[in-house]
Design a protein around this motif. Structure first.
Motif, PDB file in Angstrom:
ATOM      1  N   PRO A  43      -1.082  -1.547 -15.654  1.00 51.02           N
ATOM      2  CA  PRO A  43       0.043  -0.652 -15.367  1.00 51.02           C
ATOM      3  C   PRO A  43       1.319  -1.168 -16.028  1.00 51.02           C
ATOM      4  O   PRO A  43       1.585  -2.375 -16.004  1.00 51.02           O
ATOM      5  N   TRP A  92       3.317   3.357  -4.811  1.00 52.42           N
ATOM      6  CA  TRP A  92       3.942   2.775  -5.994  1.00 52.42           C
ATOM      7  C   TRP A  92       3.771   1.259  -6.042  1.00 52.42           C
ATOM      8  O   TRP A  92       3.457   0.680  -7.089  1.00 52.42           O
ATOM      9  N   ARG A 122       0.677  -0.790  -7.545  1.00 58.58           N
ATOM     10  CA  ARG A 122       0.552  -1.072  -8.971  1.00 58.58           C
ATOM     11  C   ARG A 122       0.716  -2.555  -9.274  1.00 58.58           C
ATOM     12  O   ARG A 122       0.225  -3.050 -10.287  1.00 58.58           O
ATOM     13  N   THR A 123       1.433  -3.277  -8.401  1.00 63.21           N
ATOM     14  CA  THR A 123       1.704  -4.700  -8.651  1.00 63.21           C
ATOM     15  C   THR A 123       0.577  -5.609  -8.147  1.00 63.21           C
ATOM     16  O   THR A 123       0.730  -6.825  -8.137  1.00 63.21           O
ATOM     17  N   PRO A 164       0.657  -6.558 -15.013  1.00 65.10           N
ATOM     18  CA  PRO A 164       1.068  -5.379 -15.785  1.00 65.10           C
ATOM     19  C   PRO A 164       0.631  -5.485 -17.238  1.00 65.10           C
ATOM     20  O   PRO A 164       0.327  -6.569 -17.729  1.00 65.10           O
ATOM     21  N   LYS A 211       2.021   9.043 -12.838  1.00 65.50           N
ATOM     22  CA  LYS A 211       1.668   7.724 -13.373  1.00 65.50           C
ATOM     23  C   LYS A 211       0.971   6.874 -12.319  1.00 65.50           C
ATOM     24  O   LYS A 211       0.023   6.147 -12.617  1.00 65.50           O
ATOM     25  N   VAL A 212       1.457   6.951 -11.089  1.00 67.71           N
ATOM     26  CA  VAL A 212       0.869   6.163 -10.013  1.00 67.71           C
ATOM     27  C   VAL A 212      -0.610   6.472  -9.859  1.00 67.71           C
ATOM     28  O   VAL A 212      -1.445   5.572  -9.742  1.00 67.71           O
ATOM     29  N   ASP A 254      -2.490   4.879 -12.705  1.00 68.16           N
ATOM     30  CA  ASP A 254      -2.483   3.421 -12.597  1.00 68.16           C
ATOM     31  C   ASP A 254      -3.449   2.940 -11.517  1.00 68.16           C
ATOM     32  O   ASP A 254      -4.162   1.941 -11.698  1.00 68.16           O
ATOM     33  N   LEU A 255      -3.486   3.639 -10.388  1.00 69.97           N
ATOM     34  CA  LEU A 255      -4.395   3.247  -9.306  1.00 69.97           C
ATOM     35  C   LEU A 255      -5.843   3.516  -9.688  1.00 69.97           C
ATOM     36  O   LEU A 255      -6.740   2.757  -9.295  1.00 69.97           O
TER      37      LEU A 255
END
Length: 202
Positions: free
Chosen positions: A123, A141, A144-145, A149, A168-169, A172-173
């Motif tokens: 991400p 959100w 994602r961390t 990244p 985007k989330v 990314d997930l």
């Protein structure tokens, strides 16, 4: 509502991923040394200021790190504060617009990858101020961390800047759940296509 993702990828995958990142990015920095010098000269000839732009980004487990880019904006671009980039962003220099279209401005992040702040695929890291706002408005959100990244990611090759943060989330997930050698390879191959066409640049 987005459920917290199960993090995909075996222990062997994570070791191979890190080894691949270091090997490829170290070699790329050596090969690209001369082109990077030419880019630096062009940036300085077009507008005064530093060649490399360092910016705080939120990395794995919420740790903040300094992300490096070739400067694509005028030095006083954010004198009135940070804002989301748009398609007609007048803060961007003419050569900066070319760099963004071809993703050349991202080359210094190869050093971030060698250092371990980032990976080739994952991400995209965001700025702390944007993360704080998105965490208030977009459930999931912060998930994602959970992983390192990336220089490129599933969201970047599926729409990039054209996607809304909420969209985007989801991508990314999806990457976090299904990441592996096959997924990373597909993202890297699609990234080549994005760079070639300039798709989604801003």
């Amino acid at each position: 509502m987005l459920d917290e993702p199960v993090i995909g990828g075996t222990a062997a995958y994570r070791v191979l991923k890190r080894g691949f990142d270091i090997t490829v990015c170290t070699a790329a920095l050596v090969v690209l040394a001369a082109p990077m010098l030419a880019i630096a000269i062009k940036i300085r000839s077009e507008s005064p200021g530093p060649v490399i732009y360092a910016q705080n980004r939120v990395g794995k487990n919420g740790r903040v790190f300094r992300l490096y880019k070739f400067r694509s904006m005028y030095v006083d671009a954010e004198s009135r504060g940070a804002r989301w980039a748009d398609g007609e962003d007048r803060r961007i220099t003419p050569f900066g617009r070319f760099m963004r279209r071809t993703r050349v401005d991202e080359i210094p992040q190869l050093w971030n990858i060698v250092k371990g702040n980032m990976s080739l695929v994952g991400p995209r890291p965001e700025r702390p101020m944007f993360c704080r706002e998105f965490e208030k408005r977009i459930h999931g959100w912060s998930y994602r961390t959970h992983v390192t990244p990336g220089l490129t990611g599933l969201a970047q090759v599926m729409g990039g800047y054209e996607l809304l943060p909420r969209e985007k989330v989801k991508l990314d997930l999806a990457y976090i759940r299904h990441r592996g050698i096959r997924t990373d390879t597909r993202v890297l191959l699609r990234t080549i296509g994005v760079i070639t066409t300039g798709s989604g640049a801003r």
